[in-house]
Design an enzyme around this catalytic site. Structure first.
Site, mmCIF file in Angstrom:
data_model
loop_
_atom_site.group_PDB
_atom_site.id
_atom_site.type_symbol
_atom_site.label_atom_id
_atom_site.label_comp_id
_atom_site.label_asym_id
_atom_site.label_seq_id
_atom_site.Cartn_x
_atom_site.Cartn_y
_atom_site.Cartn_z
ATOM 1 N N VAL A 6 0.149 -4.226 5.862
ATOM 2 C CA VAL A 6 -0.215 -4.129 4.600
ATOM 3 C C VAL A 6 -0.456 -2.438 4.564
ATOM 4 O O VAL A 6 -1.216 -1.885 5.315
ATOM 5 C CB VAL A 6 -1.598 -4.700 4.174
ATOM 6 C CG1 VAL A 6 -1.899 -4.157 2.730
ATOM 7 C CG2 VAL A 6 -1.201 -6.271 3.975
ATOM 8 N N SER A 7 0.120 -1.586 3.830
ATOM 9 C CA SER A 7 -0.061 0.022 3.836
ATOM 10 C C SER A 7 -0.888 -0.059 2.809
ATOM 11 O O SER A 7 -1.177 -0.707 1.847
ATOM 12 C CB SER A 7 1.311 0.640 3.594
ATOM 13 O OG SER A 7 1.932 0.317 2.130
ATOM 14 N N SER A 8 -1.733 1.192 2.592
ATOM 15 C CA SER A 8 -2.708 1.722 1.739
ATOM 16 C C SER A 8 -1.910 1.768 0.618
ATOM 17 O O SER A 8 -2.262 1.433 -0.606
ATOM 18 C CB SER A 8 -3.249 2.875 2.329
ATOM 19 O OG SER A 8 -2.565 3.755 2.396
ATOM 20 N N GLU B 25 0.729 0.053 -0.751
ATOM 21 C CA GLU B 25 1.117 -1.069 -1.402
ATOM 22 C C GLU B 25 -0.461 -1.935 -1.757
ATOM 23 O O GLU B 25 -0.059 -2.505 -2.613
ATOM 24 C CB GLU B 25 1.928 -2.073 -0.419
ATOM 25 C CG GLU B 25 3.287 -1.630 0.026
ATOM 26 C CD GLU B 25 3.734 -2.230 1.033
ATOM 27 O OE1 GLU B 25 4.946 -1.921 1.457
ATOM 28 O OE2 GLU B 25 3.034 -2.179 2.147
#
Length: 463
Positions: A17-19, A21
């Protein structure tokens, strides 16, 4: 993925999970994990090998901590299958995907996107379809940065947080920054800095009085230079509740700039820099050169320069009546003559009025509450797992180092040894830097009272 009765597959669940997204769609770490584990439990020929989590990392980067660990375990033969929810969890770079796919094929490891079962890397047509999809995923990732910037701007305009990290003295509530239970302590510490103009002293004050541990760099950047403390952020003048006034913030910036100039431009090594404190207003006394015009017998005049100290509040604002310069040589003369007597008096006062026992149980309970609040922040996805682990380790270290009870125990042995020598004779052979180190090794501060009948009073506080 076809089930097989002949082989038990060791399956790794990969989560990313990227910041970006998180801000855009709120993708859940917990949701990806639960769905991956359920997928394995629904297949009788599968067993969970491990869960690999890269949080706050872009899919266009191959240098990810748990992804590296995952590939290492593939090479060691521990993994038969890797699962993730969608292809963009795996990669958003075609080049990285192709390089990694070559490694997986070499070590007989496959992968499945459980929400996109039509991806099949076992056939040439399937691999071509995946490669084509990766091209579009890479383009989407690049365009996504523009959309995320727009989302961030909208959030800031509405006073919403865009990251789980907030300055000390604040907390996140309903997606907005509000003052926390720690706010009065942080405000007091900032007042302490405004009074003493010393980051070192304030950081120690923070730790001793409130149990708040910060590095100098962190204190400077996250508090002293942070506009959020006056409620301002990225053009929003009412982003959050203010902790200090605009005037206080401006004064802090002036002090920081002034201290920076002193550090870079100071040529003369003032012996008592940082040690002298005005006993009338409590502010540090600053060093400078004073000019004295002296006439010779032959009628000619000559100008002398002497290092001296003066109360900053008197010099800059006339808010203190402890005016007038004190020549550095006069302070030296006083200490060399009186420091032994003041030291013995200091020991006598300490032994007569011994400090009370310090009970740290309440402080430790406060730290435990902070750890519990960290858990809530992580479960609500207000902070990343990396931030959670880092802050939790810091608080647990504080708990481990903090005893329930501290009894007074000051050891004067080192001071006695120094003052038991002929330090007055040796002192005269030292240069200014060595003299400064000598006094700092035994003295915490020297409190200077205003002049009475042209005589100063000094109170020495020993380390």
């Amino acid at each position: 993925m076809q089930e097989s009765n002949t082989k038990l597959l060791h399956v790794a669940v990969y989560i990313r999970v990227s910041s970006d997204e998180q801000a855009e769609r709120g993708d859940s770490i917990r949701d990806q994990r639960e769905r991956g584990v359920k997928y394995i439990n629904d297949h009788k020929n599968m067993i969970l090998q491990d869960v690999y989590l890269d949080d706050g990392v872009s899919g266009q980067k191959i240098d990810r901590d748990d992804f590296t660990r995952l590939i290492t375990n593939v090479k060691d033969g521990h993994i038969d299958l890797i699962i993730f929810t969608k292809l963009d969890r795996w990669f958003r770079s075609l080049r990285h995907y192709l390089n990694t796919q070559a490694v997986l094929e070499k070590y007989n490891a496959a992968w499945t996107a459980i929400d996109q079962p039509y991806f099949d890397t076992s056939t040439p047509y399937g691999r071509a379809f995946v490669a084509q999809s990766m091209t579009w995923a890479e383009l989407e990732a690049q365009n996504g940065g523009v959309r995320v910037s727009d989302v961030f701007r909208s959030k800031v305009a509405h006073g919403e947080v865009i990251t789980g990290k907030v300055p000390r003295g604040y907390k996140i509530q309903d997606k907005k920054m509000v003052l926390s239970e720690e706010a009065p302590a942080i405000h007091d510490c900032i007042k302490h800095f405004l009074k003493h103009h010393s980051m070192n002293q304030t950081v120690l004050y923070m730790k001793d009085k409130y149990g708040i541990v910060m590095t100098l760099q962190n204190f400077r950047q996250t508090l002293l230079k942070n506009e959020k403390l006056i409620g301002r952020y990225r053009g929003n003048e009412n982003y959050c509740p203010r902790l200090i006034s605009d005037e206080e913030f401006q004064e802090i910036q002036r002090i920081l700039g002034h201290n920076s100039n002193i550090k870079s431009n100071q040529k003369y090594p003032y012996i008592f820099s940082g040690l002298l404190v005005c006993n009338e207003c409590g502010y540090k006394m600053g060093g400078g050169q004073i000019n004295v015009l002296s006439k010779r017998k032959n009628g000619n005049s000559i100008r002398y320069k002497y290092p001296a100290y003066e109360c900053k509040q008197y010099r800059a604002y006339k808010e203190c009546d402890n005016g007038g310069e004190i020549r550095e040589v006069r302070i030296e003369e006083y200490l060399l003559k009186n420091v032994r007597e003041q030291f013995n008096s200091y020991i006598s006062d300490f032994e007569t009025n011994s400090k009370s026992i310090i009970n740290n149980r309440a402080k430790k309970n406060q730290i435990r509450k902070k750890i519990n609040r960290l858990k809530d922040l992580y479960l609500n996805e207000a902070i990343t797992i990396k931030e959670f682990k880092t802050d939790r380790m810091k608080f647990e270290a504080q708990l481990a180092e903090l005893p329930d009870i501290i009894e007074p125990n000051q050891d004067f042995k080192a001071l006695r040894n120094i003052l038991g020598t002929d330090f007055e004779g040796m002192y005269l052979q030292l240069d200014n830097e060595q003299k400064r180190l000598f006094w700092r090794s035994i003295i915490k501060e020297i409190r200077v009272s205003k002049s009475k009948d042209r005589h100063r009073e000094y109170t020495v506080v020993f380390i």
